[in-house]
Design a protein around this motif. Structure first.
Motif, PDB file in Angstrom:
ATOM      1  N   LEU A 188      13.602  49.161  65.155  1.00  0.00           N
ATOM      2  CA  LEU A 188      14.889  48.633  65.616  1.00  0.00           C
ATOM      3  C   LEU A 188      15.775  49.730  66.190  1.00  0.00           C
ATOM      4  O   LEU A 188      16.848  49.456  66.718  1.00  0.00           O
ATOM      5  N   GLY A 189      15.303  50.983  66.078  1.00  0.00           N
ATOM      6  CA  GLY A 189      16.047  52.085  66.685  1.00  0.00           C
ATOM      7  C   GLY A 189      17.333  52.427  65.959  1.00  0.00           C
ATOM      8  O   GLY A 189      18.258  52.982  66.549  1.00  0.00           O
ATOM      9  N   LEU A 190      17.400  52.128  64.677  1.00  0.00           N
ATOM     10  CA  LEU A 190      18.629  52.401  63.928  1.00  0.00           C
ATOM     11  C   LEU A 190      18.570  53.780  63.277  1.00  0.00           C
ATOM     12  O   LEU A 190      17.508  54.231  62.829  1.00  0.00           O
ATOM     13  N   ASP A 191      19.712  54.441  63.242  1.00  0.00           N
ATOM     14  CA  ASP A 191      19.855  55.686  62.492  1.00  0.00           C
ATOM     15  C   ASP A 191      20.230  55.287  61.068  1.00  0.00           C
ATOM     16  O   ASP A 191      21.309  54.754  60.837  1.00  0.00           O
ATOM     17  N   TYR A 192      19.313  55.503  60.131  1.00  0.00           N
ATOM     18  CA  TYR A 192      19.556  54.976  58.794  1.00  0.00           C
ATOM     19  C   TYR A 192      19.176  55.991  57.720  1.00  0.00           C
ATOM     20  O   TYR A 192      18.457  56.954  57.986  1.00  0.00           O
ATOM     21  N   VAL A 193      19.685  55.769  56.532  1.00  0.00           N
ATOM     22  CA  VAL A 193      19.322  56.580  55.366  1.00  0.00           C
ATOM     23  C   VAL A 193      18.879  55.635  54.252  1.00  0.00           C
ATOM     24  O   VAL A 193      19.298  54.476  54.212  1.00  0.00           O
ATOM     25  N   ILE A 194      18.024  56.150  53.394  1.00  0.00           N
ATOM     26  CA  ILE A 194      17.594  55.376  52.226  1.00  0.00           C
ATOM     27  C   ILE A 194      18.300  55.974  51.016  1.00  0.00           C
ATOM     28  O   ILE A 194      18.158  57.167  50.747  1.00  0.00           O
ATOM     29  N   VAL A 195      19.064  55.171  50.334  1.00  0.00           N
ATOM     30  CA  VAL A 195      19.858  55.691  49.216  1.00  0.00           C
ATOM     31  C   VAL A 195      19.634  54.860  47.961  1.00  0.00           C
ATOM     32  O   VAL A 195      19.282  53.684  48.040  1.00  0.00           O
ATOM     33  N   ARG A 196      19.849  55.509  46.820  1.00  0.00           N
ATOM     34  CA  ARG A 196      19.820  54.759  45.565  1.00  0.00           C
ATOM     35  C   ARG A 196      20.923  53.725  45.596  1.00  0.00           C
ATOM     36  O   ARG A 196      22.015  53.991  46.094  1.00  0.00           O
ATOM     37  N   ALA A 197      20.653  52.601  45.013  1.00  0.00           N
ATOM     38  CA  ALA A 197      21.625  51.521  45.097  1.00  0.00           C
ATOM     39  C   ALA A 197      21.867  50.923  43.740  1.00  0.00           C
ATOM     40  O   ALA A 197      21.055  51.052  42.819  1.00  0.00           O
ATOM     41  N   ASN A 198      22.992  50.280  43.652  1.00  0.00           N
ATOM     42  CA  ASN A 198      23.270  49.495  42.478  1.00  0.00           C
ATOM     43  C   ASN A 198      22.673  48.122  42.693  1.00  0.00           C
ATOM     44  O   ASN A 198      22.769  47.550  43.767  1.00  0.00           O
ATOM     45  N   ALA A 199      22.056  47.586  41.666  1.00  0.00           N
ATOM     46  CA  ALA A 199      21.384  46.311  41.822  1.00  0.00           C
ATOM     47  C   ALA A 199      22.359  45.145  41.843  1.00  0.00           C
ATOM     48  O   ALA A 199      22.004  44.025  42.187  1.00  0.00           O
TER      49      ALA A 199
ATOM     50  N   GLU B 266      16.907  50.583  45.968  1.00  0.00           N
ATOM     51  CA  GLU B 266      17.343  51.427  47.075  1.00  0.00           C
ATOM     52  C   GLU B 266      17.893  50.582  48.212  1.00  0.00           C
ATOM     53  O   GLU B 266      17.462  49.451  48.427  1.00  0.00           O
ATOM     54  N   GLU B 267      18.834  51.186  48.926  1.00  0.00           N
ATOM     55  CA  GLU B 267      19.385  50.530  50.104  1.00  0.00           C
ATOM     56  C   GLU B 267      19.005  51.300  51.357  1.00  0.00           C
ATOM     57  O   GLU B 267      18.903  52.529  51.320  1.00  0.00           O
ATOM     58  N   PHE B 268      18.837  50.566  52.442  1.00  0.00           N
ATOM     59  CA  PHE B 268      18.700  51.161  53.758  1.00  0.00           C
ATOM     60  C   PHE B 268      20.048  50.993  54.442  1.00  0.00           C
ATOM     61  O   PHE B 268      20.455  49.871  54.753  1.00  0.00           O
TER      62      PHE B 268
END
Lengths: 591, 591
Positions: free
Chosen positions: A190-201, A210-212
């Motif tokens: 999709l060509g997105l600049d993204y990070v993968i981070v720990r997330a709250n459920a 984890e969230e993108f």
């Protein structure tokens, strides 16, 4: 079949819509991709639907590639399963509820854990049936308090939600990692600049998560990263508690007069002048700020909560919201202060239900939580629960205790990463995807068990994985637009090429049509601007609409040339009209 | 990628679901295509979704081919536009209504005339913009009183709805005919046996209207056909009124005692014995039966209606329902009779509000409608509005009149076609598609006007066209199944081929897998039954699932042969294992 602007159901707008705060929203409406129908509810016009369908296709391909099986569950759901898991209540006002003609309670699905759990329970009974991963791409409904930013936060939106079912934790880990890989491929495509981070459920329960996040200055989410590779949504940062401090020698606490100190700063100033410390001056970090607010549980019960945290930190509203889930946060009003006279506005001190502190009566029915930094042995200046008075030298663990931890203070640039991997830096983003290990919460609540290898009934463990599909369209638009309009990446562009006939001669229209038809015959989706409009109008519209490649057939045709423009870079070059199709094909296919 | 039964999310059921009345419903559930989630609300499992997607694709192709443009409007809609057109109320309990967190009334779209009208109004302003045809394929919602037959009549269902917008009637005719052509191509491709019949426009308003009915013995709709080509839903048959009859010489009406005549037959018997006619005996057709029922308007108002019709005909409940729309029909109860004492149960005669008939007081607030056959001059035996008494020789137009026509009597085999094209024959069917000329009703209500050629504002004229997509899946299943299970036509089959490995040897599994993979590589969707199950289980499941071609790799492999079966005809033949792929490709591609 080529698409002609003269027939396409689209009208561009000169003016920004009144409610548009961000560029993608502005341009998607102005370029005729979407139209607002109600707050947070949008119609997708032909161009918008083409982009949405492309995104859906990419998501579908990558989900199929990891062996996930597509199904389609209803949107209109019965209350019972959501009642069983507690979410009928927990979702509070975010859930669209309705009553059917027979008086049965129903809801519009906000996410489908319950229904997938029941479906697997209906079909499967043995460990041999597992693992299985199911997904759907479907409208979801959440009655957001503040729908905003066009399709970035709507009340009706398209989501890809999938659910994995495994017999044991190792299986869940594997399913989770497969999804993680698929999500990486999807967001890359999709060509997105993204990070993968720990997330709250969040309200979902469960553990690993984890969230993108698409990186975006105007994003609603804040995330942190460390040089050592820690990355988390601030909502999910768990501040580690320091070691307790020895306090055998600490002097007894004492109450001091503190008239006229409306702020932490004025309190610090007064302490330094009236009660100076020999070793070092008082700072805001030496004060214990006690913030009171009201929590409202899904059934409407209001309970006051006081959180004590170092005076140099503010409460982060989003971390607070996460901490009190499924309850919601509300202001503590002046009427509330009247109802709880033990809470003295501006002078609240640590006090715990049932305990005594310095002779003050502990407020009944008030929960008291402490920031993790307030470890036993630390000494604080704080409110004395009495007007115009504070207490200094109040030692945590010796003079006061709490009902629990309240880890809701803001995370700041430079704070240490919880895993010791260095100082944190902060940035903002928009949640595009969320993967998490639900575990056995839903399977337990709904009785999803299978026979294991040894013939024993075991509860299945689940993962839940979501991608905001309509939101992705918004974020791609947001990431790729410029001041003139949209700039679609090739993977999702509604058309690869827009051919503009900028001139009146029949030759120009004929040649433009010929080029468009040749491209179409070669399998390239092409939009032909064949309208009777000025070149200026056509250029402006083409830049607003944002197809990756523009072919301008105009005055140059007299000299046998047409112009190719790259929408994103703005670069242009003339090519012979006869080789235009070949050149465009090279651009489109060459990438 | 081949799909393996061992991994596919499907379980076949031995027993029929308790609520399944018809074969398609039974088999779709038993074969694991769909699952019921709530009354009239279904989940689509992987196999079912594959069929549904195929049907959607066919509909999309044919709509695109007539230049219709796809959009996607919301499901969750604001009340206002539906209030403006009156449908918020007219839909009555069939509409799913809800209130959002701000207290705004919303609804789940049952069909989208209002929203499309407003969208075109939003974008277009000139005759030059027209014609335009827009469509969507989307979930629709109707809170049916009696959801039934699986996906044939659901409360949540997928519909293709399209809307044409033209500046004049000729344009609307052309748009209508384009749709008609597309629908013919769609239903031909879906392999349905269907008829095109005149239809009643129902709650939609509008004029010219046709339905595409799939012919089915257990269909809910009844339609008629004549040798001369007339075809109509019975709901839409307008019985022509005969010429009035001269009645100058008719004797005066007289009241006669009629104790103990609970039925028309006993009345006729008594008349023939007590009051014989010189020329011919009394028959049921000489009596005027007056049927009373209650109409309930969408706002809940209850109004009695009496319909007078020849005693040899019954009221057709569906023709009645259509005639009173948007009101609904309810029983006239004993309490109602007490409330309207002028209506004497069993002895109701013609009587009109405000008029006098034979000294009987006309019941206030009761509407009296007459069957079209009751023309002025015809003479009748009918109730005298008095217990145990009837009246004979009562002449329509002379002795009584009506408030209007009530054309709701049953249509019978052999009745003359309204257009004189011969006697009617009756059959049953299921409505698959509906096309109709809405005209200007919605455009007028919502102010959709454009400037015409002469610069004058004119109201746009619209057509509205629907196809029940989930229903089509049900009807295809219904039309093509046999006693063993489903038999999908190639155009919509979830897989073209099912390969069965019926034996334990590794060679059998390997060869079956090899054939499946070769077919897959050739672009043929293939399902491989690789389960550890007995040949009997696999055969039964394959016949239940209904893929068009079965390849059985079993004991014959020792002799170098495999078996090809045609699911629909049951024909089977052995072919060399080495040529199996080639043979199957010939079958699949040859048609």
């Amino acid at each position: 079949m080529i698409t002609r602007m003269s027939k396409l159901f689209v009208r561009t707008l000169r003016d920004d819509p009144a409610d548009a705060e961000i560029p993608s929203h502005r341009f998607l409406v102005r370029a005729g991709y979407i139209r607002r129908v109600a707050p947070g509810v949008y119609a997708w016009l032909p161009l918008g639907l083409r982009v949405l369908s492309r995104v859906e296709a990419i998501v579908r391909e990558e989900m199929d590639a990891i062996g996930a099986q597509e199904v389609r569950l209803p949107v209109l759901l019965p209350r019972e399963p959501y009642e069983t898991t507690g979410r009928w209540t927990e979702y509070g006002p975010n859930l669209f509820r309705l009553v059917d003609r027979r008086g049965a309670d129903m809801l519009l699905g906000p996410t489908h854990e319950e229904m997938f759990t029941l479906m697997v329970k209906d079909l499967y009974s043995s460990y041999k049936d597992l693992p299985v991963t199911l997904y759907q791409i479907q409208n979801k409904y959440r009655d957001e308090a503040r729908p905003r930013a066009g399709v970035l936060r709507g009340r009706e939106f398209v989501m890809k939600d999938s659910y994995s079912f495994d017999v044991d934790d190792e299986g869940l880990d594997a399913s989770y990692l497969r999804h993680r890989g698929a999500y990486i491929r999807i967001f890359d495509r999709l060509g997105l600049d993204y990070v993968i981070v720990r997330a709250n459920a969040g309200a979902m329960g469960g553990s690993a998560s984890e969230e993108f996040l698409a990186v975006a200055e105007n994003g609603e989410d804040t995330f942190v990263r460390s040089p050592g590779g820690y990355a988390a949504n601030v909502e999910a940062v768990a501040v580690p508690a320091p070691e307790p401090v020895p306090c055998e020698d600490a002097p007894a606490a004492r109450v001091v007069d503190t008239p006229d100190v409306p702020t932490i700063d004025t309190l610090v100033e007064l302490l330094n002048s009236a009660h100076p410390r020999p070793d070092r001056p008082w700072t805001a970090a030496d004060t214990l700020k006690n913030v009171v607010f009201m929590t409202v549980t899904p059934d409407g019960t209001r309970e006051p909560v006081v959180i004590g945290l170092p005076g140099d930190r503010a409460v982060d509203p989003k971390r607070l919201a996460v901490a009190v889930q499924p309850a919601e946060v509300d202001d503590f009003t002046d009427e509330d202060f009247e109802r709880y006279p033990q809470l003295v506005k501006g002078y609240i001190g640590p006090a715990r239900d049932g305990a005594q502190f310095l002779g003050a009566e502990a407020p009944a029915g008030v929960r008291y939580l402490l920031d993790p930094r307030v470890v036993p042995g630390t000494s604080w200046a704080t409110g004395a629960n009495e007007r115009f008075r504070h207490v200094i030298g109040l030692v945590a663990g010796r003079d006061f205790i709490a009902d629990g931890v309240g880890d809701v203070a803001e995370i700041r640039e430079g704070d240490p990463a919880p895993d010791g991997s260095g100082p944190l830096s902060l940035a903002r983003g928009v949640e595009m995807g969320h993967i998490f290990q639900l575990g056995r919460k839903y399977a337990e609540a709904l009785g999803l068990k299978v026979l294991d290898r040894n013939g024993r009934l075991v509860t299945v463990t689940m993962g839940s994985y979501g991608i905001g599909v309509t939101r992705a369209v918004g974020m791609i638009a947001e990431a790729a637009c410029d001041e003139k309009g949209l700039c679609w990446p090739r993977e999702v562009a509604p058309f690869q090429v827009q051919v503009l006939a900028t001139g009146r001669g029949a030759e120009i229209i004929d040649r433009a049509t010929g080029i468009a038809e040749a491209l179409d015959a070669a399998g390239v989706p092409v939009l032909l601007d064949d309208r009777k409009a000025s070149p200026g109008v056509k250029f402006n519209d083409a830049e607003l609409l944002g197809m990756p490649t523009l072919v301008v057939v105009g005055r140059g045709l007299a000299d046998g040339v047409v112009e190719l423009r790259d929408r994103a870079s703005g670069s242009r070059r003339e090519v012979g009209a006869d080789e235009a199709v070949e050149q465009v094909l090279a651009v489109v296919r060459g990438g």
